[in-house]
Motif scaffolding. Structure first.
Motif, mmCIF file in Angstrom:
data_model
loop_
_atom_site.group_PDB
_atom_site.id
_atom_site.type_symbol
_atom_site.label_atom_id
_atom_site.label_comp_id
_atom_site.label_asym_id
_atom_site.label_seq_id
_atom_site.Cartn_x
_atom_site.Cartn_y
_atom_site.Cartn_z
ATOM 1 N N TYR A 74 0.720 -1.309 -0.251
ATOM 2 C CA TYR A 74 0.078 -0.149 0.349
ATOM 3 C C TYR A 74 0.680 1.170 0.241
ATOM 4 O O TYR A 74 0.579 2.118 -0.586
ATOM 5 C CB TYR A 74 -0.779 -0.072 1.249
ATOM 6 N N ILE A 75 1.763 1.545 0.898
ATOM 7 C CA ILE A 75 2.644 2.338 1.148
ATOM 8 C C ILE A 75 4.064 3.029 -0.525
ATOM 9 O O ILE A 75 3.477 3.788 -0.925
ATOM 10 C CB ILE A 75 3.617 2.263 2.383
ATOM 11 N N LEU A 76 4.056 1.586 -0.672
ATOM 12 C CA LEU A 76 4.655 1.301 -2.050
ATOM 13 C C LEU A 76 4.348 1.997 -3.080
ATOM 14 O O LEU A 76 4.076 2.878 -4.099
ATOM 15 C CB LEU A 76 5.754 0.580 -2.309
ATOM 16 N N SER A 77 3.198 1.477 -3.553
ATOM 17 C CA SER A 77 1.437 1.884 -4.898
ATOM 18 C C SER A 77 1.529 3.201 -4.681
ATOM 19 O O SER A 77 1.781 4.394 -5.493
ATOM 20 C CB SER A 77 0.864 0.912 -4.520
ATOM 21 N N ARG A 78 1.397 3.882 -3.447
ATOM 22 C CA ARG A 78 1.338 5.136 -3.400
ATOM 23 C C ARG A 78 2.262 6.388 -3.626
ATOM 24 O O ARG A 78 2.286 7.313 -3.818
ATOM 25 C CB ARG A 78 0.825 6.013 -1.826
ATOM 26 N N HIS A 79 3.878 5.741 -2.965
ATOM 27 C CA HIS A 79 4.593 7.048 -3.208
ATOM 28 C C HIS A 79 5.161 6.326 -4.613
ATOM 29 O O HIS A 79 5.236 7.453 -4.780
ATOM 30 C CB HIS A 79 5.619 5.996 -2.428
ATOM 31 N N ALA A 80 4.910 5.561 -5.407
ATOM 32 C CA ALA A 80 4.706 5.281 -6.699
ATOM 33 C C ALA A 80 3.922 6.380 -7.266
ATOM 34 O O ALA A 80 4.211 7.006 -8.336
ATOM 35 C CB ALA A 80 4.697 3.785 -7.498
ATOM 36 N N ASP A 81 2.901 6.922 -6.767
ATOM 37 C CA ASP A 81 1.493 7.561 -7.538
ATOM 38 C C ASP A 81 2.593 8.402 -7.261
ATOM 39 O O ASP A 81 1.813 9.535 -8.143
ATOM 40 C CB ASP A 81 0.436 7.457 -6.963
ATOM 41 N N ALA A 82 2.902 8.776 -5.477
ATOM 42 C CA ALA A 82 3.163 10.610 -5.800
ATOM 43 C C ALA A 82 4.717 10.689 -6.639
ATOM 44 O O ALA A 82 4.554 12.595 -7.139
ATOM 45 C CB ALA A 82 3.400 10.416 -4.032
ATOM 46 N N THR A 83 5.264 10.312 -7.125
ATOM 47 C CA THR A 83 6.115 10.420 -6.841
ATOM 48 C C THR A 83 7.084 10.347 -8.362
ATOM 49 O O THR A 83 8.036 10.490 -9.352
ATOM 50 C CB THR A 83 7.941 9.854 -6.299
ATOM 51 N N GLY A 84 6.073 9.338 -8.998
ATOM 52 C CA GLY A 84 6.678 8.889 -9.858
ATOM 53 C C GLY A 84 7.200 8.191 -10.645
ATOM 54 O O GLY A 84 7.946 7.543 -11.789
ATOM 55 N N ARG A 85 7.620 7.198 -9.231
ATOM 56 C CA ARG A 85 9.034 6.351 -9.510
ATOM 57 C C ARG A 85 8.423 4.910 -9.793
ATOM 58 O O ARG A 85 6.941 4.810 -9.615
ATOM 59 C CB ARG A 85 9.266 6.355 -7.735
ATOM 60 N N SER A 86 9.562 4.203 -10.693
ATOM 61 C CA SER A 86 8.794 2.889 -11.523
ATOM 62 C C SER A 86 8.615 1.685 -10.224
ATOM 63 O O SER A 86 9.717 1.676 -9.463
ATOM 64 C CB SER A 86 9.744 2.735 -12.405
ATOM 65 N N MET A 87 8.100 0.464 -10.956
ATOM 66 C CA MET A 87 8.135 -0.620 -9.717
ATOM 67 C C MET A 87 9.293 -1.008 -9.849
ATOM 68 O O MET A 87 10.046 -1.644 -8.581
ATOM 69 C CB MET A 87 7.012 -1.146 -10.160
ATOM 70 N N ASP A 88 9.787 -0.829 -11.365
ATOM 71 C CA ASP A 88 10.673 -1.613 -11.610
ATOM 72 C C ASP A 88 12.047 -1.071 -10.175
ATOM 73 O O ASP A 88 12.865 -1.959 -9.858
ATOM 74 C CB ASP A 88 11.685 -1.909 -13.090
ATOM 75 N N ASP A 89 11.941 -0.109 -10.337
ATOM 76 C CA ASP A 89 13.426 0.734 -9.129
ATOM 77 C C ASP A 89 12.985 0.356 -7.803
ATOM 78 O O ASP A 89 13.620 0.411 -7.151
ATOM 79 C CB ASP A 89 12.537 1.876 -9.751
ATOM 80 N N ILE A 90 11.561 0.450 -7.686
ATOM 81 C CA ILE A 90 11.026 -0.135 -6.426
ATOM 82 C C ILE A 90 11.443 -1.632 -6.222
ATOM 83 O O ILE A 90 12.052 -1.940 -4.494
ATOM 84 C CB ILE A 90 9.805 0.210 -5.401
ATOM 85 N N MET A 91 11.353 -2.243 -6.722
ATOM 86 C CA MET A 91 11.739 -3.783 -7.376
ATOM 87 C C MET A 91 12.911 -4.187 -6.757
ATOM 88 O O MET A 91 13.594 -5.472 -6.524
ATOM 89 C CB MET A 91 10.813 -4.932 -7.511
ATOM 90 N N ARG A 92 13.485 -3.390 -7.306
ATOM 91 C CA ARG A 92 15.606 -3.286 -7.427
ATOM 92 C C ARG A 92 16.263 -4.411 -6.308
ATOM 93 O O ARG A 92 15.650 -4.102 -5.317
ATOM 94 C CB ARG A 92 15.879 -2.893 -8.373
ATOM 95 N N ASP A 93 16.529 -4.986 -5.973
ATOM 96 C CA ASP A 93 18.009 -5.549 -5.385
ATOM 97 C C ASP A 93 18.689 -4.385 -4.612
ATOM 98 O O ASP A 93 19.297 -3.737 -5.469
ATOM 99 C CB ASP A 93 18.974 -6.171 -5.879
#
Ligand code: HEC
Length: 207
Positions: free
Chosen positions: A159-178
């Protein structure tokens, strides 16, 4: 059944005129009494020798059952899974447990914002899960491991990361990286001897 009843002991004169009977116990009562003794012996033999039961064995069995139900592995590692269901399920977990410190809109209050670009402890899913589980105790961030289930921790992170991605436009790939490979541009200069120079060339045609 022809027991002698109502026979007086006949010592009234020694006992201020109080008479006393010496009636035998009723057969049904005696029968029950003997039955409990026989039952007790039988039960004891069965418990210890036939059933081979003991409190130690019972404890061991319960621990084994608990191990199946809450496996060590689930406690040790949460494989983060982002899905729409996880995000939806994470919202009430967030509202109940996290909003008081991180604010309902995630803009931060006592704890930091999640909808800006900054992360104190790293912004990959792995980092976020780790901080949620372990907390930052001396800064007031609770360690949620054991308070929330592994699933709830996964969901609230989603939930947090999806809101974060929405707000900042950051890609899920970047969030999921090692997180280990997060060091930015450190290895931009390849160490190979015959490294070619053309790495920055855009791939594909213009769009
Ligand atoms: C009692 C207040 C409090 C509550 C409740 C709380 N947090 Fe925190 N949280 C903090 C503080 C304070 C920090 C900053 C820690 C630091 O400075 O290192 C923090 C940091 C974090 C971070 C790391 C942020 C970063 O920038 O690296 C995450 C992720 C986080 N919290 C998630 C949660 C989640 C999920 C919940 C609910 C399950 C929650 N927090 C509940 C106070 C709280």
């Amino acid at each position: 059944m022809s027991k002698e009843t109502n026979r007086l002991l006949g010592h009234a004169d020694e006992a201020d005129g109080i008479e006393e009977y010496d009636n035998p116990l009723p057969d049904w009562w005696l029968g029950l009494f003997w039955l409990t003794i026989v039952w007790g012996i039988g039960y004891g033999i069965h418990y210890h020798f036939i059933g081979n039961r003991s409190q130690e064995a019972e404890l061991a069995a319960e621990m084994a059952e608990a191990e199946l139900r809450w496996p060590e592995q689930a406690r040790a590692e949460i494989q983060f899974a982002m899905s729409d269901e996880a995000v939806t399920a994470g919202e009430p977990v967030y509202t109940q447990n996290c909003a008081p410190c991180h604010a309902a809109g995630m803009e931060g209050l006592i704890g930091p914002s999640f909808i800006d670009e900054e992360w104190i402890h790293g912004g990959t899913a792995t980092d976020v899960i780790r901080i949620i589980r372990e907390g930052v105790l001396d800064k007031g961030m609770v360690a949620w491991d054991g308070i929330l289930s592994p699933e709830q921790i996964n969901n609230v992170a989603a939930y947090i990361l999806s809101r974060h991605a929405d707000a900042t436009g950051r890609s899920m790939d970047d969030i999921m990286r090692d997180p280990a490979e997060s060091a930015p541009a450190d290895d931009a200069a390849p160490s190979g001897d015959d490294a070619t120079t053309s790495e920055a060339e855009p791939v594909g045609g213009t769009g």
